[in-house]
Scaffold this active site. Structure first.
Site, PDB file in Angstrom:
ATOM      1  N   ASP A 320      38.262-125.182 -43.694  1.00 28.10           N
ATOM      2  CA  ASP A 320      36.850-124.854 -43.487  1.00 28.10           C
ATOM      3  C   ASP A 320      35.974-126.034 -43.884  1.00 28.10           C
ATOM      4  OD1 ASP A 320      34.361-123.736 -43.232  1.00 28.10           O
ATOM      5  OD2 ASP A 320      34.524-122.409 -44.983  1.00 28.10           O
ATOM      6  N   LYS A 327      29.920-128.961 -44.958  1.00 30.80           N
ATOM      7  CA  LYS A 327      29.929-128.831 -46.416  1.00 30.80           C
ATOM      8  C   LYS A 327      29.771-130.199 -47.062  1.00 30.80           C
ATOM      9  CE  LYS A 327      32.987-124.802 -46.892  1.00 30.80           C
ATOM     10  NZ  LYS A 327      32.041-123.954 -47.629  1.00 30.80           N
ATOM     11  N   ASP A 397      28.820-122.362 -41.462  1.00 31.57           N
ATOM     12  CA  ASP A 397      29.719-122.296 -42.620  1.00 31.57           C
ATOM     13  C   ASP A 397      29.979-120.841 -43.052  1.00 31.57           C
ATOM     14  OD1 ASP A 397      31.360-123.223 -44.587  1.00 31.57           O
ATOM     15  OD2 ASP A 397      29.752-123.917 -45.933  1.00 31.57           O
ATOM     16  N   ARG A 401      33.159-114.309 -41.941  1.00 27.27           N
ATOM     17  CA  ARG A 401      32.713-113.001 -41.440  1.00 27.27           C
ATOM     18  C   ARG A 401      32.765-112.936 -39.916  1.00 27.27           C
ATOM     19  NH1 ARG A 401      27.155-113.887 -44.618  1.00 27.27           N
ATOM     20  NH2 ARG A 401      28.534-115.237 -45.801  1.00 27.27           N
TER      21      ARG A 401
HETATM   22  N1  BES Z   1      35.207-120.375 -47.412  1.00 28.50           N
HETATM   23  C1  BES Z   1      33.867-120.357 -47.831  1.00 28.50           C
HETATM   24  C2  BES Z   1      33.672-119.625 -49.143  1.00 28.50           C
HETATM   25  C3  BES Z   1      34.109-120.364 -50.374  1.00 28.50           C
HETATM   26  C4  BES Z   1      33.326-121.372 -50.905  1.00 28.50           C
HETATM   27  C5  BES Z   1      35.245-119.987 -51.049  1.00 28.50           C
HETATM   28  C6  BES Z   1      33.720-122.016 -52.060  1.00 28.50           C
HETATM   29  C7  BES Z   1      35.627-120.615 -52.207  1.00 28.50           C
HETATM   30  C8  BES Z   1      34.870-121.629 -52.707  1.00 28.50           C
HETATM   31  C9  BES Z   1      32.996-119.645 -46.796  1.00 28.50           C
HETATM   32  O1  BES Z   1      33.398-119.809 -45.487  1.00 28.50           O
HETATM   33  C10 BES Z   1      31.627-120.228 -46.909  1.00 28.50           C
HETATM   34  O2  BES Z   1      31.485-121.382 -46.653  1.00 28.50           O
HETATM   35  N2  BES Z   1      30.661-119.408 -47.313  1.00 28.50           N
HETATM   36  C11 BES Z   1      29.331-119.850 -47.496  1.00 28.50           C
HETATM   37  C12 BES Z   1      28.410-118.782 -46.955  1.00 28.50           C
HETATM   38  C13 BES Z   1      26.991-119.217 -46.859  1.00 28.50           C
HETATM   39  C14 BES Z   1      26.839-120.272 -45.791  1.00 28.50           C
HETATM   40  C15 BES Z   1      26.135-118.009 -46.551  1.00 28.50           C
HETATM   41  C16 BES Z   1      29.104-120.088 -48.980  1.00 28.50           C
HETATM   42  O3  BES Z   1      29.622-119.327 -49.790  1.00 28.50           O
HETATM   43  O4  BES Z   1      28.456-121.070 -49.306  1.00 28.50           O
HETATM   44 ZN    ZN Z   2      35.384-120.171 -45.190  1.00 28.10          ZN
HETATM   45 MN    MN Z   3      32.556-121.560 -44.627  1.00 31.29          MN
END
Ligand code: BES
Ligand code: ZN
Ligand code: MN
Length: 545
Positions: A320, A327, A397, A401
């Site tokens: 990801d 990111k 990101d 979901r």
């Molecule tokens: N895979 C990530 C969540 C994640 C982040 C897990 C850090 C473990 C450590 C997920 O896909 C993600 O990026 N979520 C975002 C959501 C946001 C954009 C609303 C997040 O948590 O920053």
């Molecule tokens: Zn993710």
């Molecule tokens: Mn993500």
């Protein structure tokens, strides 16, 4: 391919006892096979700890001056050595402390490992800590075989079967190590990379006081080894780098699982088939990647066809990057772990194949890679999910979901009894709960309680979070039925609310394992959570449907 999976072999044979009392002693032995081909044997035996020939005898010592019953006779045989150590040392006896003694006189064992159990009867978490400490101390020395009376102590709220299960789990999990050298994929034996026993511990014997405790220990060892194998499998898949563990790699693993186990059949949907089903949300995530996406279904059939299945859905983002909503660079390597939900589903399926409970379970794994490119989905793009709902992708990101909502819609086709999704879904969950508890959300309180209780029992704990209507409020879009992100604050809940829009038809729980699936501090590595929680829950469901 034979040793591709961690597997357990079961042997039971009778050995006649001494002439004085004609008691037959049953030696029950299990062998865990690691991917490397190394094995570890676990057995429960009724025998005398004083005369057992072993590299290391592991015994409990308490913080109180009084020795546990399991240790008294051993102390006597070595002329009070244990009592003297306890008197001299000030930290010995504390929960999780260890002291390794060599050549203890009066015993047949080459070493004696004293393990502190603290004051009184330890609780669940303390007993796990005790077992982990013992396994660690054993692995730090050249110990090939060990025997222990640790499961003879009383753990509050638990029986002997439980103690044997946890002990075998901790020893088998402590033997996991990720092999760092990779052979070229063209070499036939490339699958020999991966998990192996890092140490030389080959045999662990649970010493029992009588036939009854031997039988219950045997049951504990059976489930404990299967859970540990499943957990180690999940850790291995998680630890694999993103350039090895691609969506196609997960497909190959699922197919191998189906070939190996009669009760598991694997079906895989291609991008073309997903497009025909209208899975526009899932496909929008893979749009920027060269790797094809898949939806994997592993169906375990342990009960009559008429019995409704429990469906597990595991997030399988093999890397990801965030996509166009890229990111930051720091720790981005850890996003290879974004398929740990999927890995836990693989681990559970493997444990089920070994234990064969009478249940029907489907493991669904939507698997994609989230990368930016000229063909990637952009913020503001609107996509149509399989449910027919349109989604405004405000942040690429928030991709987990998007793949889960289509998999959850697809799950309804199984007419499920229960659906549980497992996902490294939000960084916000790590902020809320840290690394000790998995975030649990459910539209059914009975299901939530069952999952919480299963986690409590095996020390793989979850904590329930709210799914109140107020948290759903920010999920409004001017351009589609729903946006893929909400407002600021409570991010793990908004994500769960998003998923809940697609799970109205069935009993559902969502587990956010973003904080629990891997350790980023200390030695970095996947934990295999929540395989223990899920297997515990499923085994209970098999007992009382
Ligand atoms: N895979 C990530 C969540 C994640 C982040 C897990 C850090 C473990 C450590 C997920 O896909 C993600 O990026 N979520 C975002 C959501 C946001 C954009 C609303 C997040 O948590 O920053
Ligand atoms: Zn993710
Ligand atoms: Mn993500």
């Amino acid at each position: 391919m034979g040793n591709k999976y961690l597997s357990i072999f079961y042997h039971s044979y009778l050995v006649s006892g001494s002439a004085s009392h004609k008691l037959a002693i049953t030696i029950i032995q299990y062998s865990i096979r690691f991917v490397s081909g190394d094995t570890m044997e676990l057995s429960a035996r009724t025998l005398d700890p004083l005369t057992i020939k072993t590299d290391c005898l592991i015994v409990p010592v308490g913080e109180e001056k009084k020795l546990p019953a399991a240790t008294k006779a051993i102390d006597k045989a070595c002329a009070g050595l244990i009592s003297r150590c306890l008197e001299n040392g000030d930290t010995l006896g504390k929960c999780g402390s260890t002291l390794l003694l060599h050549e203890p006189g009066g015993l047949s064992a080459k070493r004696l490992l004293l393990v502190g159990i603290g004051k009184g009867a330890p609780n669940t978490q303390q007993f796990l800590k005790i077992c982990r400490a013992a396994a660690k101390a054993v692995n730090e020395d050249a110990i090939k075989s060990a025997a222990t009376t640790l499961t003879q102590i009383k753990v509050s709220g638990h029986d002997n079967r439980w103690a044997a299960e946890q002990l075998s789990r901790q020893f088998a999990e402590a033997s996991y190590a990720f092999k760092k050298s990779f052979k070229k994929s063209s070499e036939k034996s490339s699958e020999k990379t991966g998990t192996k026993a890092s140490n030389k511990l080959k045999r662990i014997t649970v010493i029992c006081t009588d036939r009854k405790s031997q039988q219950s220990s045997k049951a504990g060892i059976t489930s404990g080894s299967a859970i540990a194998s499943g957990t180690n499998r999940a850790r291995y898949l998680g630890d694999l780098p993103g350039n090895t563990c691609t969506p196609a790699y997960l497909v190959s693993q699922a197919r191998a699982l189906g070939r190996k186990h009669q009760k598991i059949s694997t079906h895989v949907l291609s991008e073309k088939q997903m497009a025909e089903l209208g899975m526009g949300a899932l496909l929008s995530v893979t749009a920027g990647s060269q790797q094809p996406a898949y939806l994997i279904a592993m169906e375990y059939r342990g009960a009559a066809k008429s019995q409704k299945p429990i469906v597990l859905v595991g997030k399988g983002v093999t890397f990801d990057s965030g996509g166009i909503s890229l990111k930051p660079g720091a720790k981005m390597d850890e996003m290879k772990y974004d398929m740990c939900g999927a890995a836990s589903v693989f681990g559970v399926m493997e444990a089920l194949a070994t234990l064969e409970p009478s249940l029907n379970v489907v493991g669904l794994v939507p698997t994609v890679e989230n990368l930016p490119s000229g063909t990637a989905t952009k913020p503001g793009d609107v996509v149509t999910s399989m449910s027919g709902k349109t989604i405004e992708v405000l942040n690429t990101d928030a991709e987990g979901r998007l793949i889960l909502c289509d998999a959850l819609t697809y799950a309804a086709r199984y007419k499920p009894d229960t659906v549980i999704d497992i996902a490294t879904l939000t960084g916000a969950c790590v902020v809320a709960l840290g690394s000790h508890a998995t975030g649990l959300f459910s539209n059914n309180d009975e299901l939530a309680q069952q999952l919480l209780s299963a986690g409590q029992t095996c020390g793989d704990r979850a904590w329930q979070m709210p799914l109140w209507a107020e948290y759903d409020e920010p999920l409004k879009s001017n351009f589609a039925d729903i946006p893929n992100i909400g407002g600021a604050g409570g991010g793990s809940i908004t994500a769960a609310c998003f998923l809940s829009r697609f799970t109205k038809e069935y009993r559902w729980a969502h587990m956010d394992i973003a904080g629990t699936a891997w350790n980023s501090a200390g030695p970095k590595g996947a934990t295999g959570r929540p395989v223990p929680l899920l297997v515990e829950y499923l085994l209970r469901r098999a007992e009382s449907p």
